[in-house]
Design a protein around this motif. Structure first.
Motif, PDB file in Angstrom:
ATOM      1  N   LEU A   1      44.218  36.515  39.047  1.00  0.00           N
ATOM      2  CA  LEU A   1      43.029  37.060  40.038  1.00  0.00           C
ATOM      3  C   LEU A   1      43.061  36.876  41.437  1.00  0.00           C
ATOM      4  O   LEU A   1      42.875  37.473  42.503  1.00  0.00           O
TER       5      LEU A   1
ATOM      6  N   GLU B   1      42.471  33.237  35.805  1.00  0.00           N
ATOM      7  CA  GLU B   1      41.692  32.765  37.179  1.00  0.00           C
ATOM      8  C   GLU B   1      42.804  32.866  38.499  1.00  0.00           C
ATOM      9  O   GLU B   1      42.645  33.203  39.583  1.00  0.00           O
TER      10      GLU B   1
ATOM     11  N   LEU C   1      37.260  38.688  33.478  1.00  0.00           N
ATOM     12  CA  LEU C   1      38.092  38.496  34.533  1.00  0.00           C
ATOM     13  C   LEU C   1      39.259  39.564  34.617  1.00  0.00           C
ATOM     14  O   LEU C   1      39.464  40.143  35.775  1.00  0.00           O
ATOM     15  N   TRP C   2      39.490  40.009  33.487  1.00  0.00           N
ATOM     16  CA  TRP C   2      40.694  41.065  33.712  1.00  0.00           C
ATOM     17  C   TRP C   2      40.174  42.283  34.513  1.00  0.00           C
ATOM     18  O   TRP C   2      41.077  42.898  35.399  1.00  0.00           O
TER      19      TRP C   2
ATOM     20  N   ARG D   1      38.641  42.377  37.142  1.00  0.00           N
ATOM     21  CA  ARG D   1      38.504  42.121  38.440  1.00  0.00           C
ATOM     22  C   ARG D   1      39.707  42.016  39.262  1.00  0.00           C
ATOM     23  O   ARG D   1      39.725  42.131  40.365  1.00  0.00           O
ATOM     24  N   ILE D   2      40.897  42.262  38.368  1.00  0.00           N
ATOM     25  CA  ILE D   2      42.205  42.060  39.196  1.00  0.00           C
ATOM     26  C   ILE D   2      42.260  43.442  39.891  1.00  0.00           C
ATOM     27  O   ILE D   2      42.037  44.777  39.303  1.00  0.00           O
TER      28      ILE D   2
ATOM     29  N   ASP E   1      45.753  38.571  44.014  1.00  0.00           N
ATOM     30  CA  ASP E   1      45.285  39.921  44.409  1.00  0.00           C
ATOM     31  C   ASP E   1      46.620  40.660  43.922  1.00  0.00           C
ATOM     32  O   ASP E   1      47.277  41.488  44.766  1.00  0.00           O
TER      33      ASP E   1
END
Length: 327
Positions: A256, A253, A286-287, A289-290, A259
């Protein structure tokens, strides 16, 4: 991160190498010089190299004195920094417990396979095996192999090293060059590294970078305070990561939210390889979304070089690979 993984990284990175400790490196509370500050690029690295004089006795930056009757020919390496320096000086370890020699920028797989391996692994190399090679000098990591000193005393000379920054690594290169009378080789290796670093600084990227390490979802973040390679990154990129101590790290988190543009991944294996760390982390929603993941800028690197090498040759490879990815 499990303590086993932390201990491995410190070795590698402190190295740990952070020692396999948490990141293979030293922190402000441990022995060793902290890595370069993470805030900004800092002063430009000089490419000037002072002459190295041959010597039978040196005192390194940590205050350790090494005295030999003659230049050492048979050197056993218990830490990859030793292998790195010897290759820079045009020498080959008499025995080693590192796999870094197999890298193409070192000896390559074929030649590396001919170098005897010290049994017992990084954490517990066997004293009898070390002495069977009748070494003139044994080089190991102070916080990991210092316990071997009493058993080696009288049979050989033991040199405990503990690099915390690239400047420490250069210092160890110069010291061993002096002891082995390979002064020209030492000066050339230092000059080559400094030129690489200065060139990388000139082309410093504004992209946000991150180095993570581990063997499963319990990954760690390599920080300039605890990792020699990560200590280079504030000079060549935006690297906003600070040490949180041996037991602290960052969550996906948090990553992420930063950025990250380019993500370097060091997969550490504890036994038989069981897949890339990046593939395991990909199972977490979540990975994806990086930014680095979305843009195909996740780079699996050689942990033997990036995490465990810590010498000028290894750090030169890190600079070349990192600057290419950060363009």
């Amino acid at each position: 991160m499990p303590r086993t993984a932390l201990r491995v990284r410190r070795w590698a990175a402190i190295a740990v190498l952070g020692g396999l400790l948490a990141g293979c490196g030293t922190t402000g509370g441990e022995s060793g010089t902290p890595a370069e500050p993470a805030a900004g690029a800092g002063p430009r690295t000089s490419t000037e190299v002072q002459p190295i004089k041959a010597a039978s006795e040196i005192t390194d930056a940590k205050g350790v004195t090494v005295s030999l009757d003659k230049p050492p020919q048979k050197i056993v390496c218990l830490v990859a920094l030793c292998d790195d320096i010897l290759v820079e000086l045009g020498m080959t370890p008499t025995a080693t417990n590192s796999a870094v020699l197999a890298h193409p920028e070192f000896l390559g797989k074929e030649k590396a396979a001919k170098v005897p391996v010290v049994p017992g692994g990084f954490l517990s190399p066997e004293v009898e095996a070390i002495l069977s090679h009748r070494p003139d000098l044994v080089i190991g990591l102070e916080d990991t192999h210092g316990k071997l000193a009493p058993a080696l005393k009288g049979a050989t000379t033991f040199w405990p090293v503990q690099p915390g920054s690239w400047k420490d690594s250069v210092g160890y290169l110069r010291d061993l060059a002096a002891l082995t009378s390979r002064t020209e080789e030492g000066e050339k290796a230092e000059k080559t590294f400094r030129a690489r670093l200065a060139k990388a600084e000139e082309a410093r990227s504004d992209k946000a970078a991150l180095i993570i390490f581990g063997s499963d979802e319990n990954f760690g973040v390599a920080t300039p305070e605890t990792d020699v390679a990560a200590g280079l990154f504030p000079k060549i990129s935006h690297y906003p990561w600070k040490s949180r101590g041996v037991d602290g790290s960052y969550s996906l988190e948090e990553i992420l939210a930063r950025d990250v543009d380019v993500l370097f991944v060091e997969t550490l294996s504890f036994g038989a390889p069981d897949g890339k760390l990046s593939d395991k982390l990909a199972e977490n929603p979540l990975w994806s979304r990086i930014p680095a993941v979305k843009n195909g800028k996740v780079i699996e690197v050689d942990s033997e070089v990036w995490a465990k090498g810590r010498g000028t040759r290894s750090l030169g490879v890190v600079l070349d690979e990192a600057t290419a990815a950060l363009r």
